[in-house]
Enzyme design. Structure first.
Site, PDB file in Angstrom:
ATOM      1  N   SER A  10       0.845  -1.197   0.000  1.00 44.95           N
ATOM      2  CA  SER A  10       0.000   0.000   0.000  1.00 44.95           C
ATOM      3  C   SER A  10       0.873   1.237   0.000  1.00 44.95           C
ATOM      4  O   SER A  10       1.589   1.499   0.978  1.00 44.95           O
ATOM      5  CB  SER A  10      -0.898   0.001   1.238  1.00 44.95           C
ATOM      6  OG  SER A  10      -1.407   1.310   1.431  1.00 44.95           O
ATOM      7  N   HIS A  33      -0.944  -1.393  -4.371  1.00 48.06           N
ATOM      8  CA  HIS A  33      -2.243  -1.136  -3.738  1.00 48.06           C
ATOM      9  C   HIS A  33      -2.407   0.367  -3.563  1.00 48.06           C
ATOM     10  O   HIS A  33      -1.583   1.030  -2.923  1.00 48.06           O
ATOM     11  CB  HIS A  33      -2.306  -1.862  -2.388  1.00 48.06           C
ATOM     12  CG  HIS A  33      -3.634  -1.789  -1.710  1.00 48.06           C
ATOM     13  ND1 HIS A  33      -4.694  -2.603  -2.052  1.00 48.06           N
ATOM     14  CD2 HIS A  33      -4.079  -0.996  -0.714  1.00 48.06           C
ATOM     15  CE1 HIS A  33      -5.736  -2.322  -1.279  1.00 48.06           C
ATOM     16  NE2 HIS A  33      -5.386  -1.349  -0.458  1.00 48.06           N
ATOM     17  N   ASP A  35      -4.784   3.294  -2.261  1.00 44.77           N
ATOM     18  CA  ASP A  35      -5.887   3.569  -1.339  1.00 44.77           C
ATOM     19  C   ASP A  35      -6.500   4.942  -1.590  1.00 44.77           C
ATOM     20  O   ASP A  35      -5.870   5.966  -1.297  1.00 44.77           O
ATOM     21  CB  ASP A  35      -5.359   3.546   0.109  1.00 44.77           C
ATOM     22  CG  ASP A  35      -5.106   2.131   0.599  1.00 44.77           C
ATOM     23  OD1 ASP A  35      -6.023   1.304   0.518  1.00 44.77           O
ATOM     24  OD2 ASP A  35      -3.979   1.864   1.064  1.00 44.77           O
ATOM     25  N   MET A  37      -9.114   7.575  -0.415  1.00 47.46           N
ATOM     26  CA  MET A  37      -9.956   7.949   0.739  1.00 47.46           C
ATOM     27  C   MET A  37     -10.540   9.322   0.492  1.00 47.46           C
ATOM     28  O   MET A  37      -9.820  10.236   0.070  1.00 47.46           O
ATOM     29  CB  MET A  37      -9.100   7.989   2.003  1.00 47.46           C
ATOM     30  CG  MET A  37      -8.414   6.675   2.307  1.00 47.46           C
ATOM     31  SD  MET A  37      -7.373   6.858   3.765  1.00 47.46           S
ATOM     32  CE  MET A  37      -6.773   5.178   3.930  1.00 47.46           C
ATOM     33  N   HIS A  66      -8.219   0.550  -4.321  1.00 51.99           N
ATOM     34  CA  HIS A  66      -9.139   0.309  -3.205  1.00 51.99           C
ATOM     35  C   HIS A  66      -9.898   1.602  -2.953  1.00 51.99           C
ATOM     36  O   HIS A  66      -9.363   2.537  -2.359  1.00 51.99           O
ATOM     37  CB  HIS A  66      -8.310  -0.128  -1.983  1.00 51.99           C
ATOM     38  CG  HIS A  66      -9.102  -0.357  -0.746  1.00 51.99           C
ATOM     39  ND1 HIS A  66      -8.516  -0.508   0.502  1.00 51.99           N
ATOM     40  CD2 HIS A  66     -10.436  -0.477  -0.535  1.00 51.99           C
ATOM     41  CE1 HIS A  66      -9.452  -0.701   1.406  1.00 51.99           C
ATOM     42  NE2 HIS A  66     -10.627  -0.679   0.813  1.00 51.99           N
ATOM     43  N   MET A  68     -12.205   3.801  -1.056  1.00 48.33           N
ATOM     44  CA  MET A  68     -12.883   4.008   0.237  1.00 48.33           C
ATOM     45  C   MET A  68     -13.604   5.337   0.122  1.00 48.33           C
ATOM     46  O   MET A  68     -13.219   6.355   0.713  1.00 48.33           O
ATOM     47  CB  MET A  68     -11.844   4.018   1.377  1.00 48.33           C
ATOM     48  CG  MET A  68     -11.291   2.634   1.656  1.00 48.33           C
ATOM     49  SD  MET A  68      -9.793   2.694   2.662  1.00 48.33           S
ATOM     50  CE  MET A  68      -8.581   2.941   1.372  1.00 48.33           C
ATOM     51  N   MET A 137     -11.347  -6.451   5.140  1.00 46.73           N
ATOM     52  CA  MET A 137     -10.596  -5.458   5.916  1.00 46.73           C
ATOM     53  C   MET A 137     -10.298  -6.034   7.298  1.00 46.73           C
ATOM     54  O   MET A 137     -11.201  -6.489   8.003  1.00 46.73           O
ATOM     55  CB  MET A 137     -11.397  -4.155   6.075  1.00 46.73           C
ATOM     56  CG  MET A 137     -11.541  -3.325   4.818  1.00 46.73           C
ATOM     57  SD  MET A 137      -9.980  -2.835   4.035  1.00 46.73           S
ATOM     58  CE  MET A 137      -9.167  -1.904   5.344  1.00 46.73           C
ATOM     59  N   ASP A 175      -6.393  -6.725   4.229  1.00 51.26           N
ATOM     60  CA  ASP A 175      -5.795  -5.387   4.252  1.00 51.26           C
ATOM     61  C   ASP A 175      -5.901  -4.793   5.654  1.00 51.26           C
ATOM     62  O   ASP A 175      -6.997  -4.607   6.178  1.00 51.26           O
ATOM     63  CB  ASP A 175      -6.563  -4.511   3.239  1.00 51.26           C
ATOM     64  CG  ASP A 175      -6.009  -3.106   3.103  1.00 51.26           C
ATOM     65  OD1 ASP A 175      -4.995  -2.786   3.744  1.00 51.26           O
ATOM     66  OD2 ASP A 175      -6.608  -2.330   2.335  1.00 51.26           O
ATOM     67  N   SER A 198       2.783  -0.346   6.243  1.00 53.67           N
ATOM     68  CA  SER A 198       3.885  -0.071   7.171  1.00 53.67           C
ATOM     69  C   SER A 198       4.887  -1.222   7.258  1.00 53.67           C
ATOM     70  O   SER A 198       6.050  -0.990   7.569  1.00 53.67           O
ATOM     71  CB  SER A 198       3.329   0.287   8.558  1.00 53.67           C
ATOM     72  OG  SER A 198       2.285  -0.563   8.916  1.00 53.67           O
TER      73      SER A 198
END
Ligand code: DX5
Ligand code: ZN
Length: 224
Positions: A10, A33, A35, A37, A66, A68, A137, A175, A198
């Site tokens: 990610s 990946h 993300d 948001m 992904h 969100m 998730m 994830d 991370s």
């Protein structure tokens, strides 16, 4: 049976000031990946279309987007135009999930459906045969660096049974809070695609990717 685990770092945890170099350092992964948001479906803002276009222009790996976001129905074509190879939306936010999956397929991409930790697998019932990927998730979405929620294992176990019953084998992605230890656990319950932020973007990224791959594979091998 030949079974492998796909690794999708990610880039939420990447150094955005040096994103091109960061992408080069994860070239041994299987997917990027991405993300998205919106500060609405989740309480955080990340990045969107302009950055996705630049990532696609730079990277050779396929991109796992992904979403969100609220109202993902309205954004499917925009993200496909920007180059999403695998496009995943949250079932909690979708108005016409089946229509969205059909549209993603029409456009030649893979379709994924994501479920929050508090969302029942029952919502997947009528979609199981249509999706290419199911994203479970293992944290509440919105932030990187959170701790893995242990009840994810039971959900994965149920999902695996549902897929077997339906005679389908979509990718099962997990994830949130994935590291070498949790990677082994989730793969022992049927996950075969791992997102990690991370746990990848620190120290030696290639080594971290390899460690996750090995841990995931050892989990898959434990599976009955
Ligand atoms: C969380 C995001 C994740 C996140 C994972 O809402 O969907 O992809 O970046 O980060 P880690 O691996 O640090 O939990
Ligand atoms: Zn994600």
């Amino acid at each position: 049976m030949h079974k492998e685990v796909l690794i999708a770092p990610s880039i939420l945890s990447a150094d955005f000031m040096h994103l091109g170099a960061e992408l080069d350092r994860i070239a041994t992964a299987d997917y990027i990946h991405f993300d998205v948001m919106d500060g609405n479906f989740v309480p955080n803002l990340s990045f969107g279309i302009p950055i996705l276009k630049q990532v696609k222009a730079h990277a050779s790996l396929p991109v796992d987007v992904h979403l969100m976001i609220k109202n993902p129905d309205k954004m499917i074509d925009t993200y496909l135009d920007a180059g999403a190879d695998l496009l995943c939306f949250h079932i909690e936010a979708a108005k016409h999930a089946h229509r969205m999956i059909s549209r993603i397929h029409e456009r030649g991409a893979l379709a994924g459906v994501a479920l929050n930790p508090g969302t029942s697998l029952a919502l997947l019932d009528s979609l199981l045969c249509d999706v290419d990927m199911i994203l479970i998730m293992s944290v509440n979405p919105g932030y990187g660096g959170q701790s893995y929620i242990p009840t994810t294992a039971q959900k994965l176990k149920k999902l695996h049974a549902l897929c077997q019953e339906a005679g389908v084998s979509p990718l099962i992605e997990v994830d949130g809070g994935i590291n070498a230890q949790t990677a082994q656990e989730v793969c022992s319950y049927g996950a075969n695609m791992l997102v990690a932020g991370s746990a990848v973007f620190r120290g030696d990224y290639a080594q971290n990717i390899s460690d996750l791959r090995v841990a995931g594979k050892s989990g898959l091998d434990l599976q009955i």
